[in-house]
Design an enzyme around this catalytic site. Structure first.
Site, PDB file in Angstrom:
ATOM      1  N   ASP A  82      14.997 -37.517 -19.234  1.00  0.00           N
ATOM      2  CA  ASP A  82      16.391 -37.171 -19.516  1.00  0.00           C
ATOM      3  C   ASP A  82      16.478 -36.269 -20.730  1.00  0.00           C
ATOM      4  OD1 ASP A  82      15.471 -39.283 -21.104  1.00  0.00           O
ATOM      5  OD2 ASP A  82      17.493 -40.028 -21.464  1.00  0.00           O
TER       6      ASP A  82
ATOM      7  N   ARG B 120      15.819 -39.157 -27.621  1.00  0.00           N
ATOM      8  CA  ARG B 120      16.310 -40.534 -27.660  1.00  0.00           C
ATOM      9  C   ARG B 120      15.561 -41.472 -26.722  1.00  0.00           C
ATOM     10  NH1 ARG B 120      21.758 -39.887 -25.764  1.00  0.00           N
ATOM     11  NH2 ARG B 120      20.992 -40.424 -23.705  1.00  0.00           N
ATOM     12  N   GLU B 121      15.497 -41.126 -25.451  1.00  0.00           N
ATOM     13  CA  GLU B 121      14.950 -42.061 -24.463  1.00  0.00           C
ATOM     14  C   GLU B 121      13.643 -41.590 -23.846  1.00  0.00           C
ATOM     15  OE1 GLU B 121      18.055 -43.487 -21.766  1.00  0.00           O
ATOM     16  OE2 GLU B 121      19.507 -42.722 -23.201  1.00  0.00           O
TER      17      GLU B 121
ATOM     18  N   ASP C 192      18.858 -37.967 -13.139  1.00  0.00           N
ATOM     19  CA  ASP C 192      18.714 -36.642 -13.742  1.00  0.00           C
ATOM     20  C   ASP C 192      17.733 -35.794 -12.933  1.00  0.00           C
ATOM     21  OD1 ASP C 192      19.422 -38.793 -15.547  1.00  0.00           O
ATOM     22  OD2 ASP C 192      19.382 -37.351 -17.185  1.00  0.00           O
TER      23      ASP C 192
ATOM     24  N   TRP D 180      21.158 -42.373  -8.397  1.00  0.00           N
ATOM     25  CA  TRP D 180      19.907 -42.457  -9.155  1.00  0.00           C
ATOM     26  C   TRP D 180      18.772 -42.792  -8.176  1.00  0.00           C
ATOM     27  CZ3 TRP D 180      24.147 -41.568 -11.639  1.00  0.00           C
ATOM     28  CH2 TRP D 180      24.100 -41.044 -12.915  1.00  0.00           C
TER      29      TRP D 180
ATOM     30  N   GLU E 131      23.632 -32.779 -23.159  1.00  0.00           N
ATOM     31  CA  GLU E 131      23.934 -33.974 -22.366  1.00  0.00           C
ATOM     32  C   GLU E 131      25.420 -34.081 -22.051  1.00  0.00           C
ATOM     33  OE1 GLU E 131      23.190 -37.580 -24.529  1.00  0.00           O
ATOM     34  OE2 GLU E 131      23.166 -38.793 -22.703  1.00  0.00           O
TER      35      GLU E 131
ATOM     36  N   HIS F  27      19.143 -31.881 -22.378  1.00  0.00           N
ATOM     37  CA  HIS F  27      19.331 -32.755 -21.221  1.00  0.00           C
ATOM     38  C   HIS F  27      19.619 -31.819 -20.047  1.00  0.00           C
ATOM     39  CE1 HIS F  27      19.901 -37.087 -22.116  1.00  0.00           C
ATOM     40  NE2 HIS F  27      20.408 -37.211 -20.907  1.00  0.00           N
TER      41      HIS F  27
HETATM   42  C1  RAM Z   1      21.471 -41.960 -20.254  1.00  0.00           C
HETATM   43  C2  RAM Z   1      20.275 -41.113 -19.986  1.00  0.00           C
HETATM   44  C3  RAM Z   1      20.312 -40.415 -18.647  1.00  0.00           C
HETATM   45  C4  RAM Z   1      21.249 -41.010 -17.673  1.00  0.00           C
HETATM   46  C5  RAM Z   1      21.488 -42.472 -17.901  1.00  0.00           C
HETATM   47  C6  RAM Z   1      22.460 -43.098 -16.951  1.00  0.00           C
HETATM   48  O1  RAM Z   1      21.302 -42.749 -21.388  1.00  0.00           O
HETATM   49  O2  RAM Z   1      20.093 -40.196 -21.022  1.00  0.00           O
HETATM   50  O3  RAM Z   1      20.558 -39.053 -18.746  1.00  0.00           O
HETATM   51  O4  RAM Z   1      20.719 -40.811 -16.392  1.00  0.00           O
HETATM   52  O5  RAM Z   1      21.833 -42.797 -19.195  1.00  0.00           O
END
Ligand code: RAM
Length: 938
Positions: free
Chosen positions: A473, A477-478, A485, A547, A788, A805
């Site tokens: 993503d 952060r993650e 995505d 998803w 994002e 993102h």
């Molecule tokens: C966010 C992520 C991602 C998304 C989910 C649902 O935190 O960055 O982009 O797919 O949540």
């Protein structure tokens, strides 16, 4: 053989590829697919009517396909005797052209198999013989062994993998140029090993192997909130070196109990947190022969087994672009901040001299705040997801110029805050290095509006920032393989880069982690089983609509882009399991309590409800403008939030769409019974969707842009209601001041749905919109990647959320397919459509794409009342060029009437367009524009 030709074709055969690669080393595909390109000096209408393949192993000819009457020049499977471990196979191809003349044989190419059986491995898993605290960050283990070679060496192959990451050297030289090896896969199921040709690195007599292990994904921080020790607590190595002597004998050097271990200068390394390196602890010569390792410790042999070992499937990560800082700033807060000028994922290489013991601290962030100070605050989602540390500490050894590049970490950044630098830093002290999976860049786009070119640049750089081993993503952060995505972006990303290997690998992990009931985790590889947020296991979030549908959409898209039928074949069970999961959920438990759609609550259950997917957690459309993100994620699920998330209209639409794609995949694979079954199911879901969400006047519940876009894009409406639905959509867009109102899931389709339903002008207005929410708002704010959220940097200049993102960058497909006008109409661009649709005052646009057949390109200009279009169609393919009547009706090719042109195989003129069928070659069309002022400044 009756294959010899009397005269030879002038057509050449080039660019031989095996499994998409140029001479791949160490594959485990049992029937590798071979592709080649035809090159024709003469130009137009080149086709292949037959081919012949021959494959040799070291003993001589192994397989001769004979002359096969077929036009297939990509993905032809090897069909000879069984392939053996560690063998190299050399192959050649020749073809017969349209006049049935044979070409000469191509230059030879090769592929080499890896270790195909567990019994090929003699190596033992080893790890440093000390215990450490699993909770603490630990120094990286250094492992070594020495060995003697007593005869002249002919060749050598090294097979290696690790728990954690490895960096390998042989006699002091780095082996290979890949980073973050052995890569990121679903380690419990699939652990890749790599194969290296190390023939040139060996010496006679004394040799030494050195390996550094890093925490990586295996035990370092991964995913949301930096989960640690996810796959295990100990780092280990498995290595096997096959040395073949000139006399034909072999020696095998393996990882075993004789190796030695210690720690060195890497005191901590973590993908998310960063690295701590103390150069004073370096051990010169540690990876060379003759080094005294008597004070090192021993290693232990561990029993991890070999069952999950697989050869490397996707491209490995390499160091790519290098950036010289744009500026070194002193911020209002007095900080020293290096501006790389580009938001990227990678590392900073330091070049510095200074006193021993000086520690330099680098922090990596994506933005400055409104006051112009360095900030990382927006990179977390407090209080649940802290901002990643992204910090590097380097301590100098004080010996002249020191060059340091972090080993086992990567950061998403544009700005680097520097502390403790000895003296005044200059741009020469810092080099930004982008790191990503090394995929060929195969697509390009540019046009007469520099802002759109910047948008295109941003799309590409968000791909580069996020295609690091898995599709993530964001690189900050993650860094998680969010399935939603990935499915949103796969079309755009697969035009820009050759992603087949990258996604083939990831889809295998997706299938491996799919539940027995077909449920697909939200992230692949998935940490969900161990991830808790607010003391909740996040497992309940799994299997969300839009998803999990990645399981179906991605293989289907790859089939379209690359003609790769095998991906469909290999993923078919996974695709089907996902659709069955949707079906189960739809029919088992309809009408959950607390549902918010008003019409829905009022009614008794109807038969159609078994086709409505109205259970489970969903992310809904996700991040429509002004959505309360943290509340969506972790806040109280108020009715408002619940309404956004539950989204049965989203889930049902995806259920329908995946069912339709599955039916099409079944048809391609010759599974007729499935094709019929899922076509029927699709029709039932579509009818249920209409009954539940669509009114007679073409309005859709909920009354949101996204709902209209999705229904139109997924063909969920009765044909007669499409115009009304499109008109509703336009009304919503107009009432938002000609702004988009879509989130992650339907933004990719927004412009295409408008264009396809008679509102090309509105699509262009949205594309060109500068005030937010819009794509060009970000461009105007100086973005160098896709954000994002639509207000990644707000009007005041403060950053929000991740600034790298790729999801909203999925508009790229529309730029390539509609603005430049290239689209595959048969898988892999065996047949292409060229149908540019100019608008918004653009005076030129072009795109090109390196298909497996060769370059597909389109380029147009509007000037002086003429529209000029040049298209390139690769050999052994064909295309249809469509000139819309709105552009003009008088069409010629280089001054000639179309019917007289060599290579044009058919011309059709309708009210709406002139359609020209062409064979391969380059054509330049000239059209007198319907609007005589087109292309002139107005
Ligand atoms: C966010 C992520 C991602 C998304 C989910 C649902 O935190 O960055 O982009 O797919 O949540």
């Amino acid at each position: 053989m009756a294959t010899s030709a009397t005269s030879t074709s002038s057509i050449g055969v080039q660019d031989l590829r095996c499994e998409y690669q140029d001479n791949p080393l160490g594959i485990d595909v049992r029937q590798p697919r071979l592709s080649w390109k035809l090159v024709s000096p003469a130009g137009r209408g080149t086709v292949q009517t037959a081919y012949q393949l021959r494959v040799n192993d070291e003993k001589g000819e192994l397989w001769d396909s004979g002359k096969v009457p077929s036009g297939q020049s990509v993905h032809v499977p090897y069909a000879g005797p069984e392939l053996r471990s560690a063998q190299r196979y050399t192959w050649q191809v020749r073809i017969w052209d349209g006049a049935h003349q044979a070409s000469t044989w191509s230059e030879p190419a090769w592929w080499e198999m890896g270790l195909l059986h567990s019994s090929d491995w003699q190596a033992k898993w080893i790890e440093a013989d000390w215990d450490d605290d699993p909770q603490a960050f630990k120094p990286a283990p250094y492992l070594r062994t020495a060995f003697t070679l007593d005869k002249p060496v002919a060749s050598a192959r090294l097979y290696v993998t690790a728990h954690g990451l490895y960096e390998l050297s042989l006699n002091g030289q780095r082996v290979g140029d890949a980073y973050f090896t052995p890569g990121f896969t679903s380690y419990e199921h699939r652990l890749q090993y790599q194969t290296y040709d190390v023939s040139e690195l060996l010496r006679s007599n004394e040799n030494a192997l050195g390996v550094i292990l890093g925490d990586g994904w295996y035990r370092g921080s991964i995913s949301i909130g930096g989960l640690r020790n996810f796959y295990g607590e100990r780092l280990s190595l498995l290595l096997q070196l096959h040395v073949r002597y000139s006399d034909g004998s072999e020696q095998v050097i393996i990882s075993d109990e004789h190796w030695r271990a210690t720690t060195g200068p890497i005191l901590k390394s973590d993908l998310q947190d960063g690295e701590i390196y103390d150069a004073r602890l370096e051990m010169p010569g540690w990876d060379q022969a003759g080094f005294d390792d008597s004070r090192w410790q021993g290693v232990r042999v561990a029993e991890y087994g070999l069952a999950n070992l697989v050869a490397t499937v996707g491209p490995l990560v390499r160091r790519k672009e290098r950036f010289v800082p744009l500026a070194i700033l002193t911020t209002p807060a007095g900080e020293t901040v290096v501006d790389m000028g580009q938001n990227l994922s990678g590392v900073v290489q330091l070049r510095v001299s200074g006193p021993a013991g000086t520690t330099i601290r680098l922090q990596h962030g994506e933005a400055l705040d409104k006051a112009g100070n360095f900030t990382m605050e927006h990179l977390g989602l407090e209080p649940i997801i802290p901002a990643p540390l992204q910090e590097v500490l380097y301590t100098l050894k004080g010996e002249g110029e020191e060059v340091y590049t972090p080993h086992f970490t990567t950061h998403g950044f544009r700005y680097v805050k520097v502390e403790g630098f000895p003296g005044t830093p200059t741009p020469a002290n810092f080099t930004g290095i982008a790191l990503y999976s090394d995929m060929p860049e195969i697509g390009s786009f540019s046009c007469s509006d520099p802002r759109l070119n910047q948008l295109q640049h941003n799309i590409l750089w968000s791909q580069k920032g996020n295609f690091l081993e898995i599709p993530t993503d964001c690189p900050t952060r993650e860094r998680a393989g969010w399935t939603g995505d990935a499915q949103i972006f796969v079309g755009t990303g697969s035009f820009l880069m050759q992603t087949a290997g990258f996604f083939t690998k990831w889809l295998k992990d997706l299938a491996a982690e799919q539940g027995a009931n077909g449920r697909v985790p939200n992230m692949i590889p998935s940490p969900a089983s161990k991830l808790t947020v607010n003391n909740f296991s996040t497992e309940f979030l799994e299997g969300a609509a839009g998803w999990g549908d990645a399981a179906v959409i991605i293989p289907w898209t790859l089939y379209q882009m690359y003609g790769d039928r095998r991906i469909l074949q290999e993923q078919y069970e996974s695709m089907k399991a996902w659709v069955e999961y949707e079906r189960q959920n739809a029919q088992d438990k309809y009408k959950p309590a607390g549902h918010t759609a008003p019409r829905y609550r009022e009614r008794e259950p109807h038969a159609h409800e078994r086709y409505l997917w109205d259970t489970n957690f969903h992310w809904g459309e996700w991040l429509e403008p002004n959505d309360p993100v943290p509340a969506l994620l972790f806040g109280e699920h108020t009715p408002e939030v619940q309404q956004i998330l539950s989204a049965p209209h989203v889930a049902t639409a995806y259920f329908a769409n995946s069912t339709r794609l599955l039916a099409e995949a079944a048809r391609v694979l010759g599974k007729e019974a499935d094709a019929q079954e899922y076509s029927r199911l699709h029709e039932q879901i579509k009818q249920a969707y209409i009954s539940e969400f669509v009114d007679k006047d073409g309005s859709i519940t909920p009354e949101k842009q996204a709902a209209y876009v999705r229904a139109l894009a997924f063909d969920l409406l009765p044909a007669e209601l499409r115009p009304a639905a499109a008109a509703h959509l336009v009304k919503l867009i107009r009432s938002a001041g000609t702004h988009l109102g879509t989130g992650f899931l339907s933004t990719p389709f927004l412009c295409s749905v408008l264009g396809a339903n008679g509102y090309l002008d509105v699509a262009y207005e949205l594309l060109m919109q500068e005030s937010r929410p819009s794509w060009l708002y970000a461009v105007e704010k100086g973005a160098t990647t896709i954000w994002e959220s639509w207000d990644g940097i707000d009007e005041e200049g403060n950053p929000h959320g991740s600034l790298n993102h790729y999801s909203y960058g999925a508009v790229g497909s529309w730029l390539y397919q509609v603005v430049a006008g290239i689209e595959p109409t048969q898988p892999g661009y065996k047949h292409a459509s060229f149908q540019p649709q100019p608008g918004a005052g653009l005076t030129a646009a072009s795109a090109s794409y390196q298909s497996l057949y060769g370059e597909v390109a389109s380029s147009w200009q509007l000037a002086d009342g003429h529209f000029r279009l040049t298209v390139t169609v690769p050999a052994n393919t064909s295309a249809t060029v469509t000139i819309l009547s709105t552009i003009g009706k008088e069409v010629t090719e280089q001054g000639q009437a179309l019917e007289a042109v060599e290579g044009i195989t058919g011309v059709r003129r309708t009210e709406d367009a002139t359609l020209i069928d062409v064979g391969s070659g380059t054509y330049t069309f000239d059209v007198v524009t319907a609007d005589p002022t087109a292309g002139t400044e107005k």
